[in-house]
Design a protein around this motif. Sequence first.
Motif, mmCIF file in Angstrom:
data_model
loop_
_atom_site.group_PDB
_atom_site.id
_atom_site.type_symbol
_atom_site.label_atom_id
_atom_site.label_comp_id
_atom_site.label_asym_id
_atom_site.label_seq_id
_atom_site.Cartn_x
_atom_site.Cartn_y
_atom_site.Cartn_z
ATOM 1 N N ALA A 149 0.846 -1.193 0.000
ATOM 2 C CA ALA A 149 0.000 0.000 0.000
ATOM 3 C C ALA A 149 0.885 1.247 0.000
ATOM 4 O O ALA A 149 1.961 1.250 0.597
ATOM 5 N N ASN A 150 0.439 2.262 -0.676
ATOM 6 C CA ASN A 150 1.145 3.549 -0.731
ATOM 7 C C ASN A 150 2.550 3.449 -1.310
ATOM 8 O O ASN A 150 3.448 4.162 -0.879
ATOM 9 N N VAL A 151 2.758 2.551 -2.272
ATOM 10 C CA VAL A 151 4.037 2.472 -2.988
ATOM 11 C C VAL A 151 3.738 2.577 -4.473
ATOM 12 O O VAL A 151 2.957 1.802 -5.018
ATOM 13 N N ARG A 152 4.364 3.540 -5.115
ATOM 14 C CA ARG A 152 4.214 3.709 -6.560
ATOM 15 C C ARG A 152 5.575 3.489 -7.210
ATOM 16 O O ARG A 152 6.592 3.957 -6.701
ATOM 17 N N VAL A 153 5.593 2.779 -8.328
ATOM 18 C CA VAL A 153 6.820 2.520 -9.073
ATOM 19 C C VAL A 153 6.784 3.335 -10.355
ATOM 20 O O VAL A 153 5.796 3.301 -11.092
ATOM 21 N N MET A 154 7.870 4.073 -10.598
ATOM 22 C CA MET A 154 7.995 4.876 -11.819
ATOM 23 C C MET A 154 9.322 4.559 -12.488
ATOM 24 O O MET A 154 10.307 4.252 -11.816
ATOM 25 N N ASN A 155 9.330 4.657 -13.810
ATOM 26 C CA ASN A 155 10.530 4.335 -14.576
ATOM 27 C C ASN A 155 11.404 5.557 -14.829
ATOM 28 O O ASN A 155 10.900 6.646 -15.091
ATOM 29 N N ALA A 162 4.396 13.365 -9.083
ATOM 30 C CA ALA A 162 4.246 12.076 -8.404
ATOM 31 C C ALA A 162 4.422 12.231 -6.896
ATOM 32 O O ALA A 162 3.701 11.608 -6.111
ATOM 33 N N VAL A 163 5.363 13.058 -6.484
ATOM 34 C CA VAL A 163 5.572 13.317 -5.060
ATOM 35 C C VAL A 163 4.342 13.997 -4.465
ATOM 36 O O VAL A 163 3.848 13.598 -3.404
ATOM 37 N N ARG A 164 3.834 14.995 -5.150
ATOM 38 C CA ARG A 164 2.629 15.680 -4.657
ATOM 39 C C ARG A 164 1.454 14.720 -4.523
ATOM 40 O O ARG A 164 0.737 14.732 -3.526
ATOM 41 N N GLN A 165 1.254 13.886 -5.534
ATOM 42 C CA GLN A 165 0.151 12.923 -5.505
ATOM 43 C C GLN A 165 0.317 11.927 -4.353
ATOM 44 O O GLN A 165 -0.654 11.606 -3.650
ATOM 45 N N ALA A 166 1.535 11.447 -4.144
ATOM 46 C CA ALA A 166 1.782 10.487 -3.063
ATOM 47 C C ALA A 166 1.503 11.113 -1.709
ATOM 48 O O ALA A 166 0.943 10.453 -0.826
ATOM 49 N N LEU A 167 1.872 12.366 -1.550
ATOM 50 C CA LEU A 167 1.629 13.037 -0.267
ATOM 51 C C LEU A 167 0.138 13.260 -0.032
ATOM 52 O O LEU A 167 -0.363 13.082 1.072
ATOM 53 N N VAL A 168 -0.592 13.630 -1.090
ATOM 54 C CA VAL A 168 -2.036 13.840 -0.967
ATOM 55 C C VAL A 168 -2.732 12.515 -0.639
ATOM 56 O O VAL A 168 -3.596 12.453 0.243
ATOM 57 N N GLN A 169 -2.352 11.466 -1.329
ATOM 58 C CA GLN A 169 -2.966 10.147 -1.089
ATOM 59 C C GLN A 169 -2.656 9.637 0.315
ATOM 60 O O GLN A 169 -3.472 8.943 0.907
ATOM 61 N N ALA A 170 -1.501 10.001 0.837
ATOM 62 C CA ALA A 170 -1.122 9.536 2.167
ATOM 63 C C ALA A 170 -1.998 10.146 3.259
ATOM 64 O O ALA A 170 -2.221 9.513 4.295
ATOM 65 N N VAL A 171 -2.511 11.351 3.036
ATOM 66 C CA VAL A 171 -3.330 11.997 4.058
ATOM 67 C C VAL A 171 -4.831 11.842 3.789
ATOM 68 O O VAL A 171 -5.646 12.168 4.637
ATOM 69 N N ALA A 172 -5.173 11.345 2.602
ATOM 70 C CA ALA A 172 -6.597 11.150 2.266
ATOM 71 C C ALA A 172 -7.162 9.992 3.079
ATOM 72 O O ALA A 172 -6.469 8.996 3.292
ATOM 73 N N PRO A 173 -8.405 10.104 3.495
ATOM 74 C CA PRO A 173 -9.012 9.018 4.291
ATOM 75 C C PRO A 173 -9.256 7.775 3.464
ATOM 76 O O PRO A 173 -9.374 7.741 2.327
#
Length: 119
Positions: free
Chosen positions: A91-97, A108-119
Amino acid sequence: MAHILLVDDEEAIVYVFRRYLERAGFQVTAATNPVAAVAAAGAGAFDLLVTDYRMPGLSGSELVARLRVANPGLPALVVTAYGAEVALAEANVRVMNKPLSPADLVEAVRQALVQAVAP
């Protein structure tokens, strides 16, 4: 300001990614090996891990697992030239090339941070 732990065994990648992220307003702690990253994580909290996958000592997935012992919800972004061999079902791991444009990394960093705080 979000605090990012950036880990890659290639110093040039660390330098470039750090500059991208700092220009986007993030605080960045960088390490050129996963053992140093584990030590840095022991000294302070991070909001996101950005890591390479293939590194001497620990792989990116092993690094995620180690850091999540102390911080179970730590989101991670694995940026690798070997994306086809990375099978992380965490969970909460994204792989990019790699190669990765500055805009794509920051987004991608912004999206990961937003998803981490989303319920």
